[in-house]
Design an enzyme around this catalytic site. Sequence first.
Site, PDB file in Angstrom:
ATOM      1  CB  SER A   1      -0.933   0.010   1.214  1.00 28.90           C
ATOM      2  OG  SER A   1      -1.826  -1.080   1.157  1.00 28.90           O
ATOM      3  CG  ASN A   2       2.904   2.594   3.352  1.00 32.40           C
ATOM      4  OD1 ASN A   2       2.504   3.705   3.619  1.00 32.40           O
ATOM      5  ND2 ASN A   2       2.642   1.525   4.093  1.00 32.40           N
TER       6      ASN A   2
ATOM      7  CE  LYS B   1       1.317  -4.392   6.230  1.00 31.95           C
ATOM      8  NZ  LYS B   1       1.386  -3.309   5.238  1.00 31.95           N
TER       9      LYS B   1
ATOM     10  CB  SER C   1      -2.932  -3.479   8.056  1.00 31.17           C
ATOM     11  OG  SER C   1      -1.726  -3.865   7.456  1.00 31.17           O
TER      12      SER C   1
ATOM     13  N   GLY D   1       0.806  -5.060  10.949  1.00 31.04           N
ATOM     14  CA  GLY D   1       0.795  -4.285   9.722  1.00 31.04           C
ATOM     15  C   GLY D   1       0.997  -2.796   9.936  1.00 31.04           C
TER      16      GLY D   1
END
Lengths: 300, 300, 300, 300
Positions: free
Chosen positions: B51-52, B170, B172, B195
Site C-alpha cells: 500500500s505504501n 500481514k 493491518s 501491519g
Amino acid sequence: MNAEPPLSLHGVFPPITTPFKRSGDIDFQHLVANLERWNQQPLRGYVVGGSNGEFVSLNTEERVDVVRAVCEEVPPGRLVIAGSGMQSTRGTIELTNQMAEVGANVALVVTPSYYKSMMSAVVLENHYRQVADASPIPILLYNVPANTGVELEIEAVVRLSTHPNVIGIKESGGNVAKIGAMVHKTAEDFQVLAGSAGFLLAALEVGAVGVIAALANIAGNELAEILTQFSAGEHDAARAIQLRLIEANTAVTTGYGIPGLKAAMDMVGTYGGPVRSPFMSLGKAQKKALRRILVEARLL
Amino acid sequence: MNAEPPLSLHGVFPPITTPFKRSGDIDFQHLVANLERWNQQPLRGYVVGGSNGEFVSLNTEERVDVVRAVCEEVPPGRLVIAGSGMQSTRGTIELTNQMAEVGANVALVVTPSYYKSMMSAVVLENHYRQVADASPIPILLYNVPANTGVELEIEAVVRLSTHPNVIGIKESGGNVAKIGAMVHKTAEDFQVLAGSAGFLLAALEVGAVGVIAALANIAGNELAEILTQFSAGEHDAARAIQLRLIEANTAVTTGYGIPGLKAAMDMVGTYGGPVRSPFMSLGKAQKKALRRILVEARLL
Amino acid sequence: MNAEPPLSLHGVFPPITTPFKRSGDIDFQHLVANLERWNQQPLRGYVVGGSNGEFVSLNTEERVDVVRAVCEEVPPGRLVIAGSGMQSTRGTIELTNQMAEVGANVALVVTPSYYKSMMSAVVLENHYRQVADASPIPILLYNVPANTGVELEIEAVVRLSTHPNVIGIKESGGNVAKIGAMVHKTAEDFQVLAGSAGFLLAALEVGAVGVIAALANIAGNELAEILTQFSAGEHDAARAIQLRLIEANTAVTTGYGIPGLKAAMDMVGTYGGPVRSPFMSLGKAQKKALRRILVEARLL
Amino acid sequence: MNAEPPLSLHGVFPPITTPFKRSGDIDFQHLVANLERWNQQPLRGYVVGGSNGEFVSLNTEERVDVVRAVCEEVPPGRLVIAGSGMQSTRGTIELTNQMAEVGANVALVVTPSYYKSMMSAVVLENHYRQVADASPIPILLYNVPANTGVELEIEAVVRLSTHPNVIGIKESGGNVAKIGAMVHKTAEDFQVLAGSAGFLLAALEVGAVGVIAALANIAGNELAEILTQFSAGEHDAARAIQLRLIEANTAVTTGYGIPGLKAAMDMVGTYGGPVRSPFMSLGKAQKKALRRILVEARLL
C-alpha cells in the site's frame, strides 16, 4: 473535588450483570449470592450498571438500587464503580450524585451517543468537564464505540486527564495504539483500563493498569492471573492464559452478547438467569456451541 | 509448492515507497540510493509494491519493474516480499508468477475488495487457495480494512494457514485480540506480522513475529530495537520506544498518509519525493506540524 | 475540450456485463449477440466497463477491447459510455484517451478509492479536473460508495459541474436528497443519472434525467417504460412498474451481486455466463430463490 | 387493541422541539406559544418527544409532562404522536401506557439500539410485537439509523405491518428504494412516513403518505404545500419547493443538528431557545451561515 492521590485501579473488575427473576424484576438475592462468590476471587472491585449490567434496560431508580445493594456487600478494600452516564449532562450529574450517596467510589460515565454526529471532541470534553466539576467522587471516562457509535478522541482524553476529578478511562474500542498513546500523553496519574479481556495482555504491555471485562464475570481468577504473571515478568505464562481465553471472551461479548454471558454464568455456577427483552435468551444450539467454547478455554 | 520449512519473517520490513521524478515517472536512481541506506539498517527485508508503494497507482509493468530493481540491490539474507494482489484471481496469479520470475521471495496478496459486500470468508478463502496453489513462491495474506473496506475473517485465516504455500499474514487492522486468536488457532509455522508500527509491541506480546510498517521507511533502527529489547525480555525499554513512536506513526499513516510519509522521508534524508496524483503533496503548515511530531519522536 | 451543447443522457443505459467463456477469456461472440438483443430495446446507449462489467477483473487491454467491440455494434444515435477510471490520475487520463480512440462517446470515471481516508473533496476535485482537462470526450463523474467506500461530496460536484468537459454524474449512493440538491445547485446543463433502478422514479421526480442500472441488463423495456410514463405525467403507472421491480433490482445488485445478475440474464435468455473469480457462481438454492423473485417481478 | 380502520397519517407533522428556560427546565409557556402558532398552519398533528424533542435528555416524567401539555393545546382533528421508545421492552410498554393516559393518539417507538450488534430483525420484531400487543394506542415504528446505528430491516417491517396495532413507520434512513419496497410489500393500510424533509417528494412519489420532519418546525406551510401540489398532480411546482428546501433541511438536521434547528426557530420567530448540554448552542459564525441558508430557502 478530589485533590488527594487518585484511587488505584490496578486490577480486575467484572462489570457485573444484573440478575433478574422470571418476572423481570431485579433479583437481589442472587445478586448477593454472586457477590459472595466473587468476593472470594482476587478482584479489585466491581463495575455496577455498566453495559454488561443492562443499565439501559433499568430505570433510574433501579440503577441506584443495584449500586446500593452492591455497596452493602463489598468488603473493605474493594472498589465499587457505578455507571452513571445519561444522555444529558444534567441527568448524568444528578445520577452521579445519587451513586455517590449510596456509596459508589467512582463513577463510570459513558459518552452520550444518541446524537452521534454532534458528539465532537469539544462537545464531549465540555460534557465531562461539567460532570467532573460537579461530582463528589472521581470520574472514569468510558469509551465504547461498539455500543455508542461514538469515539472519544485521544485529544479530548489528554485534556481531560489533567482534571483533578478525572481518574482514568475504560477504553473498550480495542485500539491498542490509542491505548499506548493515551498512556504516553495523559497526566501521570491518569489510569487506563482495558475494556475487554480480548486485548488485556496487549494493553498491559503498553501501560494499561487493569481491566473491566465481561469475561471477569466467569473468569476472574484467570484474568487476575494474567496480571500477576505479567507483573512478575512471566510473559510466556501470561500469554498462554491470554490466548486461551480470547475465543471465550468473544463468545460472551460480540458473539452471543449478554444473553451469552448470562448463559455462561449459569454454566459455571454463578447466577446468570434471564435477560430483559429486547434481548432474547440463547437457544439450545447456541448454548451447546457456547459450552464447547468454554470447555476449550478450560472455564468448564 | 513449497514443502520445505517456511521462510522466517521475524523482523522488520519497510513497505518501501515508490520514488517518482517530477515527471511522474519512476525514479530508479533514488530507489537504489534509498536501498543502499536501508541495507545498513537491521531489517529483515523489504515489502515492494505494498500500500505504501502506491501500487494501485502503478501499472502492472511498473509494479514488476520496481520489484526487479529491488531484487538486484538486496544483499543475501534479506527477503523481498512483492505485492502481487489484483482484484481478480486470474490477474493475481499472473502477477504473482511474474514477481517470482524477477526474484521476489514471497508474494503479499491483498484481499480483493471492489465488490465489498460479496467478499465473504468463503469467497476470499477460495481466492487465496487458487493463488497459493498456483504460486511458485510462498503467499503472505494481507488484511488491510482501512484501505479495502474488507475484513479477512479469522476462520478463513485459520483454514488457509494449513495450506503449505501460505506462510503467514500481514494484519493491518489493529485488532490485537484477532492477532492473538490467529496466533493461537493457526497452524504452528504460520507467521503473523503486525501491519503497522502503532501496535507492534502489543502484537509481539501476543505472538506476532515481526512488522511491516510504513514507519520503517524512516525508523527502521527504532523498530528493530523494539524487537531486540522485547526478545531480551526488556519490556520497559521496548515500551519506552514504542510509546514515543505512536504519534509519528499516526502522522505518516492515517494522519497525513503517503504524502506525509514521503515528506517525512525527505526530512530525515531518505528520498521521498513527489506522490502520484490523486495524492497531493503536503502544504507548508502540514509540513511544519509533521516536523514537530518527528522531533518529538526523536526521529529528527 | 467540448464547447458544444452536451450530449443528452436522457434515458436508460444498461451497464453491460462482460461475457466470459468457460476458460475465463472474454466471449466476444456472446457480447455481440447480447448487443443485438439490446439494440431492439428503447435504450439510450450502453455503459461498458462499469462496475457490472467486472472492470476491476479485466486488464487494461481487455477493458479497451470490450469498448472497441461494443462501439462496432452500436447503431447511430446510441451512446457508448466507457468506464475509464483508474486509481491514479495519470492512469485514468491514459485510459480515457484510449477509450476515446476506440470510439467511446463519454468516459465514466469512478472516484479513486484505495486510499479512502485521503480522498477528500479537494483531492477528488483536483483529480477530476485534470482528467476533464485532458480528455477528448466528456466526463461523467461516478460516485458509488458501496464499492469504493468513498463519497464524492456535493460541494465538489457543484464546482466540477461548471467544467465544460464534465457532463454529469452517475450517482449510485441512493441518497435522493443529495440527488435533488445536485440538480438544484449544479450548472444548468449538468445531467444527473440514477445509478440504480431501485430509486429511479424517485430520482426522476427530483430532476434526474435517466438511469444506469444493473437491472437494465434484463429489464430495459420496463425501465424505459418508467421514463415514458413519468414524462407523460402518468405517475401512477410509473409507480406501479417501479414498485414491482425493486426486489428484483435488489436481487441482482446488493443481494446476489454480479453472479446473480449473470444468472438472471441466463434465465431471461440473454447471455450471462460465468463470472471471473473471486466471484463464485450462484448455487442451486440461490438460483431458485432468484427465479422466484424474477417471476414475481414479471421479468420471467 | 385497535380493530377500527387506522388513523390517517396523511400530512405533515413537526417533531416539535422541547423549549427550555435558561435554567434548563422545560419552558411550558413557550411550548404553548409555539403550538398556538403551529395550530395556524396546515399540519396533520405533532410528534412530541421524538429525536428533535431531545427526548433522551428528558427524564421519563418530563417526557410525559410535555405530551400532556401538548394534548391540552391541540385542536380537534390534529393528532398527537408521542415518542415512547425506551431501550427495554418493559420500559417501552410502561411509557407507552402513560402516553396513552395523558392523551396521545399514537405512540412512536424507536428501535432499541444500545446493544447494536444484537438488534437483529428477529429481536426487533419480538420487541415491537410485545409493545403493540400491550399498547392501548396504535404504534408507529421508527427507524433512524443515523441516531441509533440500527437498521430495522424491511422483512421485519413487512411482518409487523399485519399486526392490527401497528399503524405505520417513520422511516428516517433516506433509502427511497426501501420506502418503495415497504409501500409495495406491507399490509394495505400500513402507512409510510418520510422521516426527513430532504426526501419528502421522492418518498411521496413511491407511495409515502406524509412526513415527520425537523424542518416542519420552521417550514410547515412549505412542506404542506409540497403535499398539496403533489396531490394535485402539479409535480413541477412541488419539485420547485422541494429543491429549494433541501439545503435548509440539511442545515437543521445533519449540519447543525438541534442547536441549529433551535437557532433557526429563533430566527423565524418561533421560540427555539437553549439546548440541553451536551449540545452546545451555535456560535456567531455558524448562526450567520445558517441565516444565509434560510434566506436562500426563502424561509427568512
